[in-house]
Design a protein around this motif. Structure first.
Motif, PDB file in Angstrom:
ATOM      1  N   MET A   1       0.842  -1.179   0.000  1.00  0.00           N
ATOM      2  CA  MET A   1       0.000   0.000   0.000  1.00  0.00           C
ATOM      3  C   MET A   1       0.880   1.233   0.000  1.00  0.00           C
ATOM      4  N   LYS A   2       0.507   2.158  -0.839  1.00  0.00           N
ATOM      5  CA  LYS A   2       1.155   3.470  -0.846  1.00  0.00           C
ATOM      6  C   LYS A   2       0.555   4.287   0.298  1.00  0.00           C
ATOM      7  N   THR A   3       0.945   5.525   0.425  1.00  0.00           N
ATOM      8  CA  THR A   3       0.440   6.344   1.523  1.00  0.00           C
ATOM      9  C   THR A   3      -0.930   6.943   1.194  1.00  0.00           C
ATOM     10  N   ILE A   4      -1.679   7.235   2.251  1.00  0.00           N
ATOM     11  CA  ILE A   4      -2.938   7.962   2.139  1.00  0.00           C
ATOM     12  C   ILE A   4      -2.797   9.176   3.047  1.00  0.00           C
ATOM     13  N   VAL A   5      -2.800  10.355   2.447  1.00  0.00           N
ATOM     14  CA  VAL A   5      -2.632  11.584   3.219  1.00  0.00           C
ATOM     15  C   VAL A   5      -3.854  12.469   3.025  1.00  0.00           C
ATOM     16  N   ILE A   6      -4.056  13.367   3.973  1.00  0.00           N
ATOM     17  CA  ILE A   6      -5.116  14.355   3.835  1.00  0.00           C
ATOM     18  C   ILE A   6      -4.469  15.732   3.719  1.00  0.00           C
ATOM     19  N   LYS A   7      -5.102  16.568   2.899  1.00  0.00           N
ATOM     20  CA  LYS A   7      -4.576  17.918   2.675  1.00  0.00           C
ATOM     21  C   LYS A   7      -5.736  18.879   2.548  1.00  0.00           C
ATOM     22  N   ARG A   8      -5.579  20.020   3.142  1.00  0.00           N
ATOM     23  CA  ARG A   8      -6.595  21.068   2.996  1.00  0.00           C
ATOM     24  C   ARG A   8      -6.461  21.663   1.600  1.00  0.00           C
ATOM     25  N   VAL A   9      -7.534  21.688   0.871  1.00  0.00           N
ATOM     26  CA  VAL A   9      -7.520  22.081  -0.530  1.00  0.00           C
ATOM     27  C   VAL A   9      -6.974  23.492  -0.735  1.00  0.00           C
ATOM     28  N   TYR A  10      -7.188  24.379   0.219  1.00  0.00           N
ATOM     29  CA  TYR A  10      -6.719  25.761   0.094  1.00  0.00           C
ATOM     30  C   TYR A  10      -5.198  25.855   0.227  1.00  0.00           C
ATOM     31  N   ASP A  11      -4.588  24.848   0.828  1.00  0.00           N
ATOM     32  CA  ASP A  11      -3.143  24.853   1.032  1.00  0.00           C
ATOM     33  C   ASP A  11      -2.400  24.054  -0.038  1.00  0.00           C
ATOM     34  N   CYS A  12      -3.128  23.331  -0.855  1.00  0.00           N
ATOM     35  CA  CYS A  12      -2.482  22.403  -1.776  1.00  0.00           C
ATOM     36  C   CYS A  12      -3.261  22.325  -3.091  1.00  0.00           C
ATOM     37  N   LEU A  92      -2.216   8.411  -2.320  1.00  0.00           N
ATOM     38  CA  LEU A  92      -3.534   9.023  -2.442  1.00  0.00           C
ATOM     39  C   LEU A  92      -3.612  10.253  -1.546  1.00  0.00           C
ATOM     40  N   SER A  93      -4.049  11.371  -2.108  1.00  0.00           N
ATOM     41  CA  SER A  93      -4.286  12.592  -1.334  1.00  0.00           C
ATOM     42  C   SER A  93      -5.779  12.842  -1.284  1.00  0.00           C
ATOM     43  N   LYS A 102      -8.282  19.112  12.473  1.00  0.00           N
ATOM     44  CA  LYS A 102      -8.459  17.909  13.295  1.00  0.00           C
ATOM     45  C   LYS A 102      -9.911  17.458  13.397  1.00  0.00           C
ATOM     46  N   ILE A 103     -10.835  18.287  12.949  1.00  0.00           N
ATOM     47  CA  ILE A 103     -12.258  17.969  13.069  1.00  0.00           C
ATOM     48  C   ILE A 103     -12.880  18.071  11.680  1.00  0.00           C
ATOM     49  N   ASN A 104     -12.729  16.998  10.907  1.00  0.00           N
ATOM     50  CA  ASN A 104     -13.279  16.965   9.561  1.00  0.00           C
ATOM     51  C   ASN A 104     -13.426  15.518   9.090  1.00  0.00           C
ATOM     52  N   HIS A 105     -14.168  15.328   8.041  1.00  0.00           N
ATOM     53  CA  HIS A 105     -14.435  13.968   7.559  1.00  0.00           C
ATOM     54  C   HIS A 105     -13.231  13.337   6.870  1.00  0.00           C
ATOM     55  N   ALA A 106     -12.285  14.127   6.412  1.00  0.00           N
ATOM     56  CA  ALA A 106     -11.104  13.567   5.750  1.00  0.00           C
ATOM     57  C   ALA A 106     -10.297  12.695   6.708  1.00  0.00           C
ATOM     58  N   ILE A 107     -10.190  13.111   7.943  1.00  0.00           N
ATOM     59  CA  ILE A 107      -9.466  12.314   8.950  1.00  0.00           C
ATOM     60  C   ILE A 107     -10.155  10.969   9.154  1.00  0.00           C
ATOM     61  N   ILE A 108     -11.464  11.005   9.224  1.00  0.00           N
ATOM     62  CA  ILE A 108     -12.228   9.774   9.427  1.00  0.00           C
ATOM     63  C   ILE A 108     -12.042   8.843   8.231  1.00  0.00           C
ATOM     64  N   LEU A 109     -12.163   9.387   7.030  1.00  0.00           N
ATOM     65  CA  LEU A 109     -12.002   8.573   5.826  1.00  0.00           C
ATOM     66  C   LEU A 109     -10.588   8.009   5.724  1.00  0.00           C
ATOM     67  N   GLN A 110      -9.589   8.817   6.008  1.00  0.00           N
ATOM     68  CA  GLN A 110      -8.206   8.345   5.977  1.00  0.00           C
ATOM     69  C   GLN A 110      -8.022   7.172   6.939  1.00  0.00           C
ATOM     70  N   ASN A 111      -8.473   7.324   8.178  1.00  0.00           N
ATOM     71  CA  ASN A 111      -8.338   6.247   9.166  1.00  0.00           C
ATOM     72  C   ASN A 111      -9.111   5.006   8.744  1.00  0.00           C
ATOM     73  N   TYR A 112     -10.277   5.187   8.186  1.00  0.00           N
ATOM     74  CA  TYR A 112     -11.110   4.079   7.725  1.00  0.00           C
ATOM     75  C   TYR A 112     -10.379   3.290   6.628  1.00  0.00           C
ATOM     76  N   LEU A 113      -9.844   3.998   5.640  1.00  0.00           N
ATOM     77  CA  LEU A 113      -9.115   3.331   4.547  1.00  0.00           C
ATOM     78  C   LEU A 113      -7.858   2.636   5.054  1.00  0.00           C
ATOM     79  N   LEU A 114      -7.127   3.292   5.946  1.00  0.00           N
ATOM     80  CA  LEU A 114      -5.910   2.679   6.484  1.00  0.00           C
ATOM     81  C   LEU A 114      -6.209   1.447   7.313  1.00  0.00           C
ATOM     82  N   ILE A 116      -8.649  -0.649   6.820  1.00  0.00           N
ATOM     83  CA  ILE A 116      -9.031  -1.735   5.923  1.00  0.00           C
ATOM     84  C   ILE A 116      -7.871  -2.164   5.026  1.00  0.00           C
ATOM     85  N   TYR A 117      -7.171  -1.193   4.451  1.00  0.00           N
ATOM     86  CA  TYR A 117      -6.183  -1.487   3.408  1.00  0.00           C
ATOM     87  C   TYR A 117      -4.734  -1.275   3.852  1.00  0.00           C
ATOM     88  N   GLY A 118      -4.548  -0.704   5.034  1.00  0.00           N
ATOM     89  CA  GLY A 118      -3.205  -0.375   5.490  1.00  0.00           C
ATOM     90  C   GLY A 118      -2.485  -1.544   6.012  1.00  0.00           C
TER      91      GLY A 118
END
Length: 118
Positions: A1-12, A92-93, A102-114, A116-118
């Motif tokens: 598995m490659k990495t799964i990261v979260i990024k704020r769209v305004y910063d990236c 995957l970004s 720290k309070i958003n759905h991206a964190i939840i999705l990242q942890n969920y994917l990791l 299952i697939y991490g």
């Protein structure tokens, strides 16, 4: 598995060699579609409109929001599997527009994917 990261769209906004998915149901305010380099906009993996509105990005709601969003993800098996398959091949970004890092759905999705697939 490659990495799964979260990024704020305004910063990236620019491509960075990862597979970039905007995971918000609504397009981020103040960003032109032409200015955001993404591989896909996946509205289906985002929380339902009802859950998003209920959550309202309030810290006091985050624990219950997490539980309910995971229940929604459990139903979206094909989409979750598709994202997992992408992450097997390329990093995957997960791009999100929420203000709070720290309070958003991206964190939840990242942890969920990791989980299952991490």
């Amino acid at each position: 598995m490659k990495t799964i990261v979260i990024k704020r769209v305004y910063d990236c906004k620019k491509s960075d060699g990862t597979y970039r998915i905007l995971i918000d149901r609504l397009w981020p305010r103040g960003i032109k579609k032409a200015d955001l380099q993404i591989d896909e906009w996946n509205k289906e993996i985002a929380p339902s409109p009802e859950l998003r509105k209920w959550f309202d990005h309030k810290e006091a709601n985050f624990e219950e929001f997490t539980k309910q969003y995971i229940q929604e993800l459990n139903i979206k098996k094909e989409e979750v599997q598709r994202l997992g398959n992408i992450a097997q091949k390329i990093s995957l970004s997960l791009l999100y527009g929420a203000k709070h890092p720290k309070i958003n759905h991206a964190i939840i999705l990242q942890n969920y994917l990791l989980k299952i697939y991490g």
